[in-house]
Scaffold this motif. Structure first.
Motif, PDB file in Angstrom:
ATOM      1  N   HIS A  35       0.831  -1.207   0.000  1.00 36.04           N
ATOM      2  CA  HIS A  35       0.000   0.000   0.000  1.00 36.04           C
ATOM      3  C   HIS A  35       0.866   1.258   0.000  1.00 36.04           C
ATOM      4  O   HIS A  35       0.632   2.191  -0.787  1.00 36.04           O
ATOM      5  CB  HIS A  35      -0.920   0.004   1.218  1.00 36.04           C
ATOM      6  N   ALA A  36       1.884   1.282   0.860  1.00 42.18           N
ATOM      7  CA  ALA A  36       2.774   2.448   0.926  1.00 42.18           C
ATOM      8  C   ALA A  36       3.552   2.607  -0.374  1.00 42.18           C
ATOM      9  O   ALA A  36       3.828   3.730  -0.812  1.00 42.18           O
ATOM     10  CB  ALA A  36       3.731   2.304   2.108  1.00 42.18           C
ATOM     11  N   ARG A  37       3.886   1.483  -1.022  1.00 41.07           N
ATOM     12  CA  ARG A  37       4.617   1.548  -2.291  1.00 41.07           C
ATOM     13  C   ARG A  37       3.772   2.240  -3.356  1.00 41.07           C
ATOM     14  O   ARG A  37       4.252   3.098  -4.089  1.00 41.07           O
ATOM     15  CB  ARG A  37       4.992   0.138  -2.745  1.00 41.07           C
ATOM     16  N   ARG A  38       2.501   1.883  -3.415  1.00 41.86           N
ATOM     17  CA  ARG A  38       1.626   2.500  -4.414  1.00 41.86           C
ATOM     18  C   ARG A  38       1.381   3.980  -4.107  1.00 41.86           C
ATOM     19  O   ARG A  38       1.225   4.793  -5.021  1.00 41.86           O
ATOM     20  CB  ARG A  38       0.313   1.718  -4.510  1.00 41.86           C
ATOM     21  N   GLU A  39       1.347   4.324  -2.832  1.00 41.64           N
ATOM     22  CA  GLU A  39       1.241   5.734  -2.471  1.00 41.64           C
ATOM     23  C   GLU A  39       2.473   6.499  -2.943  1.00 41.64           C
ATOM     24  O   GLU A  39       2.371   7.633  -3.427  1.00 41.64           O
ATOM     25  CB  GLU A  39       1.072   5.880  -0.956  1.00 41.64           C
ATOM     26  N   MET A  40       3.649   5.882  -2.799  1.00 39.18           N
ATOM     27  CA  MET A  40       4.882   6.509  -3.265  1.00 39.18           C
ATOM     28  C   MET A  40       4.844   6.710  -4.772  1.00 39.18           C
ATOM     29  O   MET A  40       5.222   7.767  -5.283  1.00 39.18           O
ATOM     30  CB  MET A  40       6.088   5.654  -2.862  1.00 39.18           C
ATOM     31  N   TRP A  41       4.349   5.714  -5.510  1.00 35.25           N
ATOM     32  CA  TRP A  41       4.235   5.857  -6.963  1.00 35.25           C
ATOM     33  C   TRP A  41       3.347   7.053  -7.310  1.00 35.25           C
ATOM     34  O   TRP A  41       3.654   7.821  -8.209  1.00 35.25           O
ATOM     35  CB  TRP A  41       3.633   4.602  -7.580  1.00 35.25           C
ATOM     36  N   SER A  42       2.236   7.177  -6.582  1.00 33.02           N
ATOM     37  CA  SER A  42       1.304   8.280  -6.845  1.00 33.02           C
ATOM     38  C   SER A  42       1.977   9.624  -6.621  1.00 33.02           C
ATOM     39  O   SER A  42       1.803  10.565  -7.417  1.00 33.02           O
ATOM     40  CB  SER A  42       0.068   8.149  -5.945  1.00 33.02           C
ATOM     41  N   MET A  43       2.782   9.728  -5.566  1.00 31.52           N
ATOM     42  CA  MET A  43       3.475  10.977  -5.280  1.00 31.52           C
ATOM     43  C   MET A  43       4.526  11.294  -6.341  1.00 31.52           C
ATOM     44  O   MET A  43       4.715  12.453  -6.735  1.00 31.52           O
ATOM     45  CB  MET A  43       4.107  10.914  -3.886  1.00 31.52           C
TER      46      MET A  43
END
Length: 304
Positions: free
Chosen positions: A164-172
């Motif tokens: 989940h945190a990885r995908r948030e990082m991608w979004s940022m």
């Protein structure tokens, strides 16, 4: 499209070890450019030379019209860097870190914008040691972009993060790109490169093996495979076929990676006809970057 980074015949030696071997590539303004490969491939060494931290043994680098190892002070005003591990005092609060890093630059007008963009408001009075891995990455990303850099270098930005945190990082990272920033990112997560990057350079043992968009790379026959279901086919027969690179099997589903899919398919059908074996769900599949990654890795191991 304008090139903001040009690398020509770049090499880096550490004593008798050649970590980077005569690689050339360019990065276009406004793209997310991935440098991918296994651990120890030379990704971080390449990034450090682009950032001016390390001097090349040979070759040339142009970053925004500057030579990184010779014009580092001027370059640092125009680039941002998020290292694999950014050294921040464990007891330092997020607000204190933001204020400290802002003092390094004359232009930090995006400070409040980044706090809002990365939802850091609620964390401003939290000590760095008390942040989760995902929040630490948000903070270090903010610190790397406080001064509105034209290029941001991210070294394994999602290492250690949960999905989940990885995908948030991608979004940022995408948001930064949409704001006009060029992103250069290293990763050994093939899914990350496939979903995030506009173009990727695949590096193995310091050598550039492939450079293209993820879509074009996936058209490479080396990443494609034949799939079918059977509980009668002998895996050893498949592995012995002259064109076959490797065979994967899960339950009764086979994946056969071949340098010549048509010839391999013919041999499989002939074998099954001669042995009275019926196959089901036979198909040709386009693989993932992970499949291509494994292909190059196995070639390196075989050559070594």
């Amino acid at each position: 499209m304008e090139k903001v980074i040009t690398v020509e015949n770049l090499s880096k030696n550490f004593g008798s070890v050649q970590a980077v071997k005569n690689i050339s590539f360019s990065v276009r303004r406004g793209e997310i450019f991935g440098i991918i490969g296994p651990n120890g491939a030379g990704k971080t060494t390449t990034l450090e030379m682009l950032e001016g931290i390390s001097k090349p043994t040979q070759g040339t680098i142009d970053v925004l019209g500057l030579v990184p190892s010779q014009q580092l002070r001027e370059l640092n005003k125009r680039i941002g860097v998020q290292f694999q591990a950014t050294s921040i005092q464990r007891k330092m609060k997020v607000k204190e870190a933001m204020d400290l890093f802002a003092s390094f630059y004359s232009n930090t007008t995006k400070k409040e914008y980044l706090i809002d963009l990365l939802n850091l408001d609620e964390k401003m009075n939290v000590r760095f040691e008390d942040l989760s891995g995902g929040w630490k990455q948000r903070v270090t990303l903010a610190l790397a972009t406080l001064h509105s850099p034209e290029i941001v270098f991210l070294d394994e930005p999602s290492m250690g993060l949960d999905p989940h945190a990885r995908r948030e990082m991608w979004s940022m990272i995408r948001m930064l790109r949409d704001e006009g920033c060029t992103i250069v990112v290293t990763t050994h997560y093939m899914e990350e490169a496939e979903k995030l990057c506009d173009r990727v350079a695949m590096i193995y043992s310091g050598e550039l093996k492939a450079l293209n968009t993820p879509e074009e790379l996936l058209d490479n026959p080396s990443g494609q495979y034949i799939a079918f279901e059977s509980n009668q086919v002998d895996q050893r027969f498949l592995e012995a076929l002259p064109e076959v690179v490797r065979v994967e099997k899960e339950d009764k589903v086979f994946k056969v990676f071949s340098e010549n899919q048509q010839e391999t398919a013919y041999r499989i059908f002939t074998y099954c006809h001669d042995h009275g074996i019926v196959l089901s769900d036979f198909r040709f599949e386009k693989g993932s970057l992970d499949d291509l990654f494994v292909h190059y890795l196995e070639k390196e191991e075989a050559a070594g």
